[in-house]
Scaffold this motif. Sequence first.
Motif, PDB file in Angstrom:
ATOM      1  N   LEU A 143     -11.899  14.500   3.964  1.00 45.44           N
ATOM      2  CA  LEU A 143     -10.964  15.403   4.638  1.00 45.44           C
ATOM      3  C   LEU A 143     -11.484  15.944   5.961  1.00 45.44           C
ATOM      4  N   LYS A 144     -12.770  15.758   6.238  1.00 54.08           N
ATOM      5  CA  LYS A 144     -13.314  16.190   7.515  1.00 54.08           C
ATOM      6  C   LYS A 144     -13.123  15.135   8.600  1.00 54.08           C
ATOM      7  N   ARG A 145     -12.672  13.954   8.203  1.00 53.02           N
ATOM      8  CA  ARG A 145     -12.506  12.849   9.155  1.00 53.02           C
ATOM      9  C   ARG A 145     -11.037  12.597   9.463  1.00 53.02           C
ATOM     10  N   VAL A 146     -10.802  11.909  10.575  1.00 53.98           N
ATOM     11  CA  VAL A 146      -9.429  11.617  11.007  1.00 53.98           C
ATOM     12  C   VAL A 146      -8.891  10.397  10.245  1.00 53.98           C
ATOM     13  N   PRO A 147      -7.568  10.277  10.123  1.00 56.26           N
ATOM     14  CA  PRO A 147      -6.981   9.102   9.472  1.00 56.26           C
ATOM     15  C   PRO A 147      -6.713   7.963  10.434  1.00 56.26           C
ATOM     16  N   GLY A 148      -7.079   8.164  11.715  1.00 55.95           N
ATOM     17  CA  GLY A 148      -6.695   7.194  12.737  1.00 55.95           C
ATOM     18  C   GLY A 148      -5.358   7.581  13.331  1.00 55.95           C
ATOM     19  N   GLY A 149      -4.916   6.780  14.291  1.00 54.02           N
ATOM     20  CA  GLY A 149      -3.644   7.101  14.928  1.00 54.02           C
ATOM     21  C   GLY A 149      -3.079   5.908  15.687  1.00 54.02           C
ATOM     22  N   SER A 150      -1.865   6.013  16.125  1.00 53.77           N
ATOM     23  CA  SER A 150      -1.093   7.249  16.074  1.00 53.77           C
ATOM     24  C   SER A 150      -0.363   7.464  14.746  1.00 53.77           C
ATOM     25  N   SER A 151      -0.287   6.415  13.916  1.00 57.16           N
ATOM     26  CA  SER A 151       0.479   6.518  12.662  1.00 57.16           C
ATOM     27  C   SER A 151      -0.376   7.076  11.525  1.00 57.16           C
ATOM     28  N   GLY A 152      -1.178   8.101  11.816  1.00 56.22           N
ATOM     29  CA  GLY A 152      -2.116   8.618  10.823  1.00 56.22           C
ATOM     30  C   GLY A 152      -1.458   9.184   9.585  1.00 56.22           C
ATOM     31  N   GLY A 153      -0.321   9.853   9.757  1.00 52.03           N
ATOM     32  CA  GLY A 153       0.379  10.425   8.609  1.00 52.03           C
ATOM     33  C   GLY A 153       0.882   9.363   7.656  1.00 52.03           C
ATOM     34  N   SER A 154       1.434   8.282   8.193  1.00 47.24           N
ATOM     35  CA  SER A 154       1.939   7.189   7.352  1.00 47.24           C
ATOM     36  C   SER A 154       0.815   6.506   6.594  1.00 47.24           C
ATOM     37  N   ALA A 155      -0.335   6.318   7.252  1.00 44.13           N
ATOM     38  CA  ALA A 155      -1.480   5.674   6.607  1.00 44.13           C
ATOM     39  C   ALA A 155      -2.066   6.570   5.520  1.00 44.13           C
ATOM     40  N   ALA A 156      -2.240   7.858   5.833  1.00 43.30           N
ATOM     41  CA  ALA A 156      -2.820   8.793   4.860  1.00 43.30           C
ATOM     42  C   ALA A 156      -1.919   8.965   3.647  1.00 43.30           C
ATOM     43  N   ALA A 157      -0.602   8.931   3.865  1.00 44.33           N
ATOM     44  CA  ALA A 157       0.346   9.098   2.757  1.00 44.33           C
ATOM     45  C   ALA A 157       0.233   7.952   1.759  1.00 44.33           C
ATOM     46  N   VAL A 158       0.092   6.730   2.255  1.00 43.62           N
ATOM     47  CA  VAL A 158      -0.058   5.570   1.366  1.00 43.62           C
ATOM     48  C   VAL A 158      -1.425   5.589   0.692  1.00 43.62           C
ATOM     49  N   ALA A 159      -2.479   5.842   1.473  1.00 40.31           N
ATOM     50  CA  ALA A 159      -3.835   5.851   0.917  1.00 40.31           C
ATOM     51  C   ALA A 159      -4.005   6.952  -0.123  1.00 40.31           C
ATOM     52  N   GLY A 160      -3.339   8.082   0.087  1.00 43.76           N
ATOM     53  CA  GLY A 160      -3.442   9.204  -0.835  1.00 43.76           C
ATOM     54  C   GLY A 160      -2.515   9.127  -2.034  1.00 43.76           C
ATOM     55  N   GLY A 161      -1.644   8.096  -2.072  1.00 50.76           N
ATOM     56  CA  GLY A 161      -0.732   7.931  -3.200  1.00 50.76           C
ATOM     57  C   GLY A 161       0.495   8.812  -3.145  1.00 50.76           C
ATOM     58  N   GLU A 162       0.836   9.320  -1.950  1.00 55.28           N
ATOM     59  CA  GLU A 162       2.028  10.161  -1.810  1.00 55.28           C
ATOM     60  C   GLU A 162       3.308   9.335  -1.732  1.00 55.28           C
ATOM     61  N   CYS A 163       3.171   8.047  -1.476  1.00 51.11           N
ATOM     62  CA  CYS A 163       4.307   7.123  -1.461  1.00 51.11           C
ATOM     63  C   CYS A 163       3.742   5.733  -1.737  1.00 51.11           C
ATOM     64  N   VAL A 164       4.623   4.770  -1.989  1.00 50.52           N
ATOM     65  CA  VAL A 164       4.178   3.401  -2.274  1.00 50.52           C
ATOM     66  C   VAL A 164       3.894   2.650  -0.974  1.00 50.52           C
ATOM     67  N   VAL A 165       4.834   2.756  -0.037  1.00 54.12           N
ATOM     68  CA  VAL A 165       4.710   2.099   1.267  1.00 54.12           C
ATOM     69  C   VAL A 165       5.232   3.058   2.327  1.00 54.12           C
ATOM     70  N   SER A 166       4.949   2.734   3.585  1.00 58.57           N
ATOM     71  CA  SER A 166       5.458   3.563   4.677  1.00 58.57           C
ATOM     72  C   SER A 166       5.666   2.704   5.911  1.00 58.57           C
ATOM     73  N   LEU A 167       6.364   3.276   6.889  1.00 53.64           N
ATOM     74  CA  LEU A 167       6.558   2.604   8.169  1.00 53.64           C
ATOM     75  C   LEU A 167       5.791   3.345   9.257  1.00 53.64           C
ATOM     76  N   GLY A 168       5.221   2.562  10.188  1.00 49.58           N
ATOM     77  CA  GLY A 168       4.589   3.116  11.373  1.00 49.58           C
ATOM     78  C   GLY A 168       5.048   2.330  12.581  1.00 49.58           C
ATOM     79  N   SER A 169       4.556   2.723  13.750  1.00 46.66           N
ATOM     80  CA  SER A 169       4.807   1.939  14.961  1.00 46.66           C
ATOM     81  C   SER A 169       3.457   1.634  15.597  1.00 46.66           C
ATOM     82  N   ASP A 170       3.385   0.499  16.279  1.00 52.02           N
ATOM     83  CA  ASP A 170       2.117   0.011  16.826  1.00 52.02           C
ATOM     84  C   ASP A 170       2.328  -0.397  18.280  1.00 52.02           C
TER      85      ASP A 170
END
Length: 498
Positions: A143-170
């Motif tokens: 939790l002291k580190r960043v999830p990356g970006g810019s789609s950090g919320g979408s990546a963290a949500a999947v990695a943390g098990g808050e959803c099955v899949v997510s969409l980001g933009s690249d």
Amino acid sequence: MASIRELHQQLIQKERCAVEIAQEALDTIQKLEPKLHSFITVTAERALEQAKQVDARIAAGEEIGLLAGIPVAIKDNLCTQGIRTTCASHILENFIPPYESTVTTKLAEAGTVMVGKTNLDEFAMGGSTETSAIQQTANPWDLKRVPGGSSGGSAAAVAGGECVVSLGSDTGGSIRQPASFCGIVGMKPTYGLVSRYGLVAFASSLDQIGPFARTVEDAAILLGEIAGHDPKDSTSLNVEIPDYTRYLVPDLKGKKVGVIQETFGEGLDPEVEKAVRGAIAQLKDLGAEIQEISCPRFRYGIAAYYIIAPSEASANLARYDGVKYGMRIEDAENLIDMYTRTRARGFGPEVKRRIMIGTYALSAGYYDAYYLKAQKVRTLIKQDFEKAFEKVDVLVCPTAPTTAFKAGDKSADPLSMYLVDLMTIPVNLAGLPGMSLPCGFDSSGMPVGLQIIGNVLREDQVFQVGYAYEQATDWHRRSPKLKSPKLKSPKPKSPKLK
């Protein structure tokens, strides 16, 4: 959380209902959001209503698709009708779009359950999700580190098990780099394969929407659903979309894999190199023929990108002037004062920096020296890739030079932040498909990503190589424990319920 196919089987065999699965995701979000801050808006009511509709279809004896009832999160730069779309910026903090993006329309028609809109770097400009004006997202592995970006919320949500899949933009690595940092799969499709209609534009010749997932198969299923021609997007490709899951075979005999020489050497973390070299050895064991490939102009990608992308951003963000929508300063003395003060208050430092860089590069006397030259370099990078694909089927390299860094480590040095996308940017400049998937961990327990790059419209080969590697390893089966100390950063605003 289970995979798409596992949840689908549970639904059609009536072992579980869609409402139960949706509620599980919402409960996880409620539990983890005080630590992760992945979501800007949680759409609990909408999610449960969509889940009820899926259950009703099953009860009526209807056949449902693979994605029906699957909890999905959406990056908050994709327009959702009636649900605010902020781009993590004060200037759009209360903007509610009057229309729906093409990709979210497709997901709704497929019966997915949208659990919320995820955090991002403001207007997708950043590599750590720290430029968000709303909150700072944490990496589920630490939790002291960043999830990356810019789609950090979408990546963290999947990695943390808050959803099955997510969409980001690249645009320059904004799906693949956070996927690498969070230890999941992230896919940037060929430019034009997925409609950009309803995606808030950053750099229109580079932006592309793609999936995050825990497995290659889940990413393939989600991409197959959102890909396809859209007359509302003038850059959309009118091509037939194959069933990507048909190419998921655990065998690489006859496949030629090129290793990009220029991505190894100075600046690459030794632990990242060790993990990626190990992954390349695994590909060889699976039957692939490994070749060293030189892309000599690869290293110039970052310089070209930071002329082209800000130039396009300067033009795209001119629409946020306080007149048509978004924030507006009410006590302005005149029109110019209203423009100036609205944009000064509405945009954050990184967005202002890129607007100024882009405006300068496009200004009279500098256009040829900067923008035109950057476009020529872009062409040369594309030609290097074309030559490489005459020899091999896919290219591989590290996704990022390092693993996730601590929050605040690069905030005062924009250039060091930009260098995090060194490996991913050339893929966007050439319009190619690229995928990151986990290939190991460093000594701090942080994930390392392997990037697989395909030729134009050869997502099938990227998925095939990624799937074969994934099935031969167990990196994708590991999950973060979320037991790290609490962040000392200021308490973020709570997500709004809709």
